[in-house]
Design an enzyme around this catalytic site. Structure first.
Site, PDB file in Angstrom:
ATOM      1  N   PHE A   8      42.444  34.267  26.610  1.00  0.00           N
ATOM      2  CA  PHE A   8      41.943  34.743  25.309  1.00  0.00           C
ATOM      3  C   PHE A   8      42.126  36.244  25.243  1.00  0.00           C
ATOM      4  O   PHE A   8      41.600  36.982  26.082  1.00  0.00           O
ATOM      5  CB  PHE A   8      40.462  34.402  25.127  1.00  0.00           C
ATOM      6  CG  PHE A   8      39.950  34.756  23.748  1.00  0.00           C
ATOM      7  CD1 PHE A   8      39.905  33.816  22.741  1.00  0.00           C
ATOM      8  CD2 PHE A   8      39.530  36.050  23.461  1.00  0.00           C
ATOM      9  CE1 PHE A   8      39.461  34.149  21.462  1.00  0.00           C
ATOM     10  CE2 PHE A   8      39.087  36.392  22.187  1.00  0.00           C
ATOM     11  CZ  PHE A   8      39.046  35.437  21.190  1.00  0.00           C
TER      12      PHE A   8
ATOM     13  N   ASP B 103      43.476  42.492  31.166  1.00  0.00           N
ATOM     14  CA  ASP B 103      42.512  42.505  30.062  1.00  0.00           C
ATOM     15  C   ASP B 103      41.102  42.431  30.657  1.00  0.00           C
ATOM     16  O   ASP B 103      40.633  41.358  31.041  1.00  0.00           O
ATOM     17  CB  ASP B 103      42.798  41.308  29.144  1.00  0.00           C
ATOM     18  CG  ASP B 103      41.839  41.222  27.968  1.00  0.00           C
ATOM     19  OD1 ASP B 103      40.768  41.863  28.008  1.00  0.00           O
ATOM     20  OD2 ASP B 103      42.151  40.493  27.003  1.00  0.00           O
TER      21      ASP B 103
ATOM     22  N   THR C 116      43.785  55.434  11.674  1.00  0.00           N
ATOM     23  CA  THR C 116      42.940  56.510  11.122  1.00  0.00           C
ATOM     24  C   THR C 116      41.966  57.053  12.171  1.00  0.00           C
ATOM     25  O   THR C 116      41.956  58.244  12.478  1.00  0.00           O
ATOM     26  CB  THR C 116      42.135  56.005   9.907  1.00  0.00           C
ATOM     27  OG1 THR C 116      43.041  55.506   8.947  1.00  0.00           O
ATOM     28  CG2 THR C 116      41.297  57.134   9.303  1.00  0.00           C
TER      29      THR C 116
END
Ligand code: PLP
Length: 488
Positions: free
Chosen positions: A208, A315, A370
């Site tokens: 996942f 991960d 951003t």
């Protein structure tokens, strides 16, 4: 029905409480969960948002779910969320508990207020203190050998921007110092090669890594996550070892299984339709069912990624920041060379990935957005790290986890038809029920017994307590697990 082994009578006098003045235990005063007030709150919310995954609401009625008298307004409340012993902790993401005094103090600091009210777009207008903040927070926790950090907003964004870095690195090597061509530039504007190249990421069955467009093509837990969403069809998944537990008792067959999986991974690397540029792997497959593999397996993957020039991404979104008894779970593997990228989120309350300088994009704005993370959350990470260090919380996770695991094995041996395959590292623990339905019933009964936790994989129950979880909390959990198992 078996009688209780009496976990609640244990005192653990040798242990200093990491939190003062907690409630003595969970208190459930409703006969169904969600209770009537939570139901009403969820119905109101459901008019605006999908609430079908929600079963409890915090914050309304002073941290109770509305089904019991509010009694701990604003008090530090670590493992106990008033009603429940919280073993799931906002999907494994709460490091220090509810109302942590250290985090409240940090939240009131002038530095934090400045960042809260003047949120910077970090890529173009970083605050003058940003380098210092990074040095004193994330970089102090950087895995060995990784000297840079890319900050992001969530686990998924971390993984996706890490994939981008791997692709850009690969293409740069392929160009071998030659200029980007006009054909590259024009074709990428039509989503065609060679500007938009056909490159792949390899991950594992049961892995996942998020639910957005790139990460979802590396996620293989549930069809419903992937259904209806366009995928990178040349991306590759390979079998993750299906080991037998306890690992020590099944070493010979487990070694064979890992060798089988490594051989398949290598075949796939050699024969992939599109070049495999990155490999992503969880140290413990979490959403997929708390599936473990040995350090030898991960070293095998490291060797393969080196052999085929593939970027290795570990991960650590769920395993990182202490719960396994190591700050980073991959530290336990002692790899001959560090992973190329380590992604993080959850318990750090901020997200991103560590890497080496070669994985910086070759031009500004290529791996960008951003906010590029949030200094407020990084300041929280700094406090979390300071608390982990000053209170030795990684060691606490290792020791409390060892105690909990040992006692879970006792319950497993007493109720072998109900509980099996107790496994895990530190407090990152799980066990299996015979099938998915019985698992779901067990989770619901645990809630009524005062323990909030979650399932993972087809039939497992996982524990993801906060780092201040201690033996006295483990006793509350053990008592509930034993009671529910005995009535199952
Ligand atoms: C291992 C792993 N990677 C990535 C993610 C995605 O993180 P997020 O939900 O913050 O996007 C998760 C979330 O559970 C995870 O467990």
């Amino acid at each position: 029905m078996a009688t209780s082994r009496g976990y609640l009578g244990r005192t653990h006098e040798d242990q200093q409480p990491l939190v003062q003045g907690e409630p003595s235990g969970p208190k459930i005063i409703t006969s169904a969960i969600p209770g009537p007030k939570t139901k009403a709150g969820l119905e109101r919310l459901d008019k605006l948002q999908d609430t079908r995954a929600a079963f409890i609401m915090t914050g309304s009625n002073d941290m109770s779910d509305g089904n019991q008298e509010p009694r701990r307004k604003g008090k530090e409340c670590l493992s106990i969320l008033v009603m429940y012993l919280d073993m799931f902790c906002q999907i494994a993401s709460l490091p220090l508990g509810y109302n942590s005094k250290a985090l409240i103090d940090a939240a009131s600091s002038p530095e934090m207020i400045q960042m809260l009210v003047n949120r910077p777009a970090l890529g173009i207008v970083p605050h003058g203190t940003w380098a210092k903040t990074l040095e004193h927070s994330l970089m102090r926790a950087a895995p060995k050998g990784l000297t840079q950090v890319f900050t992001a907003m969530c686990g998924t964004c971390s993984n996706e921007t890490a994939y981008k870095a791997a692709f850009m690195y690969y293409q740069k090597q392929k160009r071998g110092g030659n200029e980007i061509t006009s054909e590259d530039l024009s074709t990428c504007m039509r989503n065609e090669g060679p500007g938009s190249p056909d490159l792949a990421v390899m991950s594992f069955d049961g892995g996942f890594h998020g639910r957005l467009f790139g990460s979802l093509s590396t996620t293989y837990t549930k069809p419903l996550h992937k259904l209806d969403i366009p995928a990178f069809s040349n991306w590759v998944s390979s079998p993750f070892p299906a080991l037998r537990y306890p690992l020590e008792k099944h070493q010979v067959e487990n070694d064979k299984e890992e060798e089988r999986c490594l051989a398949i991974a290598e075949e796939k690397m050699k024969n992939a339709k599109s070049p495999i540029v990155a490999l992503i792997v969880e140290p413990i497959q979490s959403e997929g069912g708390d599936n473990h593999a040995s350090p030898r397996f991960f070293q095998g993957l490291r060797d393969l990624t080196k052999k085929y020039g593939i970027i290795m991404i570990v991960d650590e979104v769920q395993t990182g920041v202490g719960p396994t008894g190591h700050f980073w779970a991959h530290e336990a593997w002692n790899l001959t060379s560090p992973p190329d990228i380590v992604t993080f989120s959850k318990k750090f309350q901020t997200a991103g990935w560590f890497h080496g300088p070669e994985l910086r994009a070759d031009a500004p704005y290529r791996n960008f957005n951003t906010w590029l993370g949030d200094p407020v959350r990084v300041l929280q990470a700094k406090t979390i790290l300071e608390e982990i260090e000053s209170k030795d919380l990684v060691k606490n996770a290792a020791e409390t986890g060892a105690y909990l695991k040992k006692e879970l094995h006792v319950i497993e041996n007493t109720y072998p038809k109900v509980i099996s395959a107790v496994r895990g590292l530190g407090t990152f623990l799980a066990f299996d029920l015979p099938n998915p339905q019985e698992r779901d019933v067990f989770v619901a009964r645990l809630r009524l017994a005062g323990v909030n936790t979650g399932g993972c994989g087809p039939k497992s129950i996982r524990f993801r307590p906060m780092l201040v979880f201690q033996k006295r909390h483990a006793d509350i959990l053990l008592d509930a697990v034993e009671r529910v198992a005995s009535q199952h």
